[in-house]
Design an enzyme around this catalytic site. Structure first.
Site, PDB file in Angstrom:
ATOM      1  N   GLY A 285       0.807  -1.212   0.000  1.00 49.72           N
ATOM      2  CA  GLY A 285       0.000   0.000   0.000  1.00 49.72           C
ATOM      3  C   GLY A 285       0.841   1.263   0.000  1.00 49.72           C
TER       4      GLY A 285
ATOM      5  N   HIS B 222       2.411   4.676  -4.974  1.00 52.23           N
ATOM      6  CA  HIS B 222       2.955   5.799  -5.741  1.00 52.23           C
ATOM      7  C   HIS B 222       2.967   5.391  -7.207  1.00 52.23           C
ATOM      8  CE1 HIS B 222       6.535   3.362  -5.775  1.00 52.23           C
ATOM      9  NE2 HIS B 222       6.612   3.384  -4.456  1.00 52.23           N
TER      10      HIS B 222
ATOM     11  N   HIS C 270       4.022   1.862  -8.251  1.00 56.12           N
ATOM     12  CA  HIS C 270       3.025   0.792  -8.124  1.00 56.12           C
ATOM     13  C   HIS C 270       2.026   0.838  -9.290  1.00 56.12           C
ATOM     14  CE1 HIS C 270       4.061   1.377  -3.699  1.00 56.12           C
ATOM     15  NE2 HIS C 270       4.261   0.093  -3.864  1.00 56.12           N
TER      16      HIS C 270
ATOM     17  N   GLN D  88      11.666  -4.107  -9.996  1.00 56.39           N
ATOM     18  CA  GLN D  88      13.098  -4.451  -9.979  1.00 56.39           C
ATOM     19  C   GLN D  88      13.892  -3.627  -8.970  1.00 56.39           C
ATOM     20  OE1 GLN D  88      14.244  -3.996 -14.057  1.00 56.39           O
ATOM     21  NE2 GLN D  88      13.469  -6.003 -14.643  1.00 56.39           N
ATOM     22  N   LYS D  89      13.246  -2.626  -8.386  1.00 55.88           N
ATOM     23  CA  LYS D  89      13.964  -1.861  -7.364  1.00 55.88           C
ATOM     24  C   LYS D  89      14.364  -2.786  -6.219  1.00 55.88           C
ATOM     25  CE  LYS D  89      12.080   0.969  -4.335  1.00 55.88           C
ATOM     26  NZ  LYS D  89      12.647   0.487  -3.051  1.00 55.88           N
TER      27      LYS D  89
ATOM     28  N   GLN E  42      14.686  -9.211  -3.664  1.00 55.10           N
ATOM     29  CA  GLN E  42      13.354  -9.783  -3.433  1.00 55.10           C
ATOM     30  C   GLN E  42      12.851 -10.492  -4.698  1.00 55.10           C
ATOM     31  OE1 GLN E  42       9.915  -7.880  -1.246  1.00 55.10           O
ATOM     32  NE2 GLN E  42       9.328  -7.285  -3.308  1.00 55.10           N
TER      33      GLN E  42
ATOM     34  N   SER F 193       7.809   4.079  -1.138  1.00 52.29           N
ATOM     35  CA  SER F 193       6.923   4.632  -0.098  1.00 52.29           C
ATOM     36  C   SER F 193       7.748   5.236   1.032  1.00 52.29           C
ATOM     37  CB  SER F 193       6.018   3.538   0.467  1.00 52.29           C
ATOM     38  OG  SER F 193       5.236   3.002  -0.569  1.00 52.29           O
TER      39      SER F 193
HETATM   40  O1  PAF Z   1       7.694  -5.290  -2.095  1.00 47.65           O
HETATM   41  C1  PAF Z   1       6.765  -5.237  -1.262  1.00 47.65           C
HETATM   42  O2  PAF Z   1       6.011  -4.272  -1.204  1.00 47.65           O
HETATM   43  C2  PAF Z   1       6.567  -6.387  -0.293  1.00 47.65           C
HETATM   44  O3  PAF Z   1       7.777  -6.930   0.092  1.00 47.65           O
HETATM   45  C3  PAF Z   1       5.635  -7.482  -0.839  1.00 47.65           C
HETATM   46  C4  PAF Z   1       6.198  -8.162  -2.071  1.00 47.65           C
HETATM   47  C5  PAF Z   1       4.277  -6.873  -1.173  1.00 47.65           C
HETATM   48  C6  PAF Z   1       5.416  -8.561   0.227  1.00 47.65           C
HETATM   49  O4  PAF Z   1       4.860  -8.040   1.381  1.00 47.65           O
END
Ligand code: PAF
Length: 277
Positions: A17, A20, A23, A135-136, A140, A173
């Protein structure tokens, strides 16, 4: 209904959430790959460490929903913590493995295990055909690709380009934690990465020259007011860049420069891919 019996493709855009433009670009990409776009909004407690900003993380659901309507997202999935985690912390874990012990995983132990479990749960609940991640958060994204492979999810993972402000700062964010004067300084991070990328692009530099370039960059970033968490150069798959005792051998390789640095209350992340040669 089983995925294979569905007529329509579903895309998932997982978020925490406080949306910006970055997203919203993920949603636009999702729309190119699916008929239905689901955006999840969930500030996931299991990926925050002790003393991190879980409680203060900005929660702006109404504004988020309004923004999502402007880019044509179809559904918002915003579960409560209780609904996602009947028991907290959950006794079942999805361990991210060795890839998570470096970079962000070193300074945020357990973070990627938390990401792993929440993303697995979101995949199981939403049953998407495709999921989009920025990709930022390079590490992850790599971990999620690994998770999809290792847990046999039949989900296409798409990495979306970093969205930047006009001055180059990667949108996040957490940028709102920056004071006005810190916000002026913040784009330096991207500029230094670009400069380092330019210097590495040609390849074939000595190990010593490489180390001194990195040292110089760390000094410049620290002198600008950042506290560096890490500044590292890795292969695209986040392995060590091959080197022998004298030569930093980066010929014919895609490499990535990754940085995490604190500026005031904000921990900023950025990265830059470099095609060497
Ligand atoms: O990148 C994020 O905003 C979070 O790590 C994700 C992938 C939504 C998991 O909570």
């Amino acid at each position: 209904m089983d995925k294979q019996d569905r007529q329509q493709r579903i895309a998932l855009v997982p978020t925490m959430g406080n949306l910006h433009q970055g997203h919203l670009e993920l949603v636009k990409i999702a729309k190119q790959h699916a008929d239905i776009v689901v955006v999840s909004i969930f500030v996931n407690p299991t990926q925050f460490g002790v003393g991190e900003d879980f409680d203060s993380y900005p929660r702006t659901l109404d504004e988020d929903v309004a923004k999502l309507a402007t880019v044509g997202a179809d559904y918002v999935f915003a579960p409560s913590v209780d609904a996602m985690y009947p028991v907290l912390p959950p006794p079942t874990t999805v361990l991210a493995g060795a890839i998570s012990s470096q970079l962000c995983g070193q300074s945020r132990p357990g973070h990627f295990d938390g990401v792993g479990i929440v993303v697995s749960k979101l995949f199981n609940i939403v049953q998407p055909d495709v999921a989009i991640f920025g990709q930022k958060d390079y590490q992850q994204l790599a971990i999620i690709k690994q998770l999809v492979r290792d847990l046999s999810y039949s989900i296409e993972i798409i990495g979306a380009p970093i969205i930047r402000a006009d001055d180059g700062l990667a949108l996040s964010s957490r940028n709102q934690y920056l004071t006005e004067s810190e916000r002026q300084v913040a784009p330096i991070l991207h500029r230094e990465l670009q400069d380092l990328a330019k210097q590495l692009k040609g390849g074939g530099i000595s190990q010593q020259a490489f180390e001194s370039l990195l040292k110089d960059k760390r000094t410049r970033i620290s002198d600008a007011g950042f506290t560096i968490d890490y500044l590292e150069v890795k292969t695209e798959a986040l392995g060590s860049v091959v080197s022998d005792s004298t030569t930093f051998n980066i010929e014919n390789k895609n490499i990535v420069i990754l940085v995490a640095a604190w500026l005031g209350r904000a921990r900023l992340l950025d990265n830059q891919l470099v095609v060497v040669g």
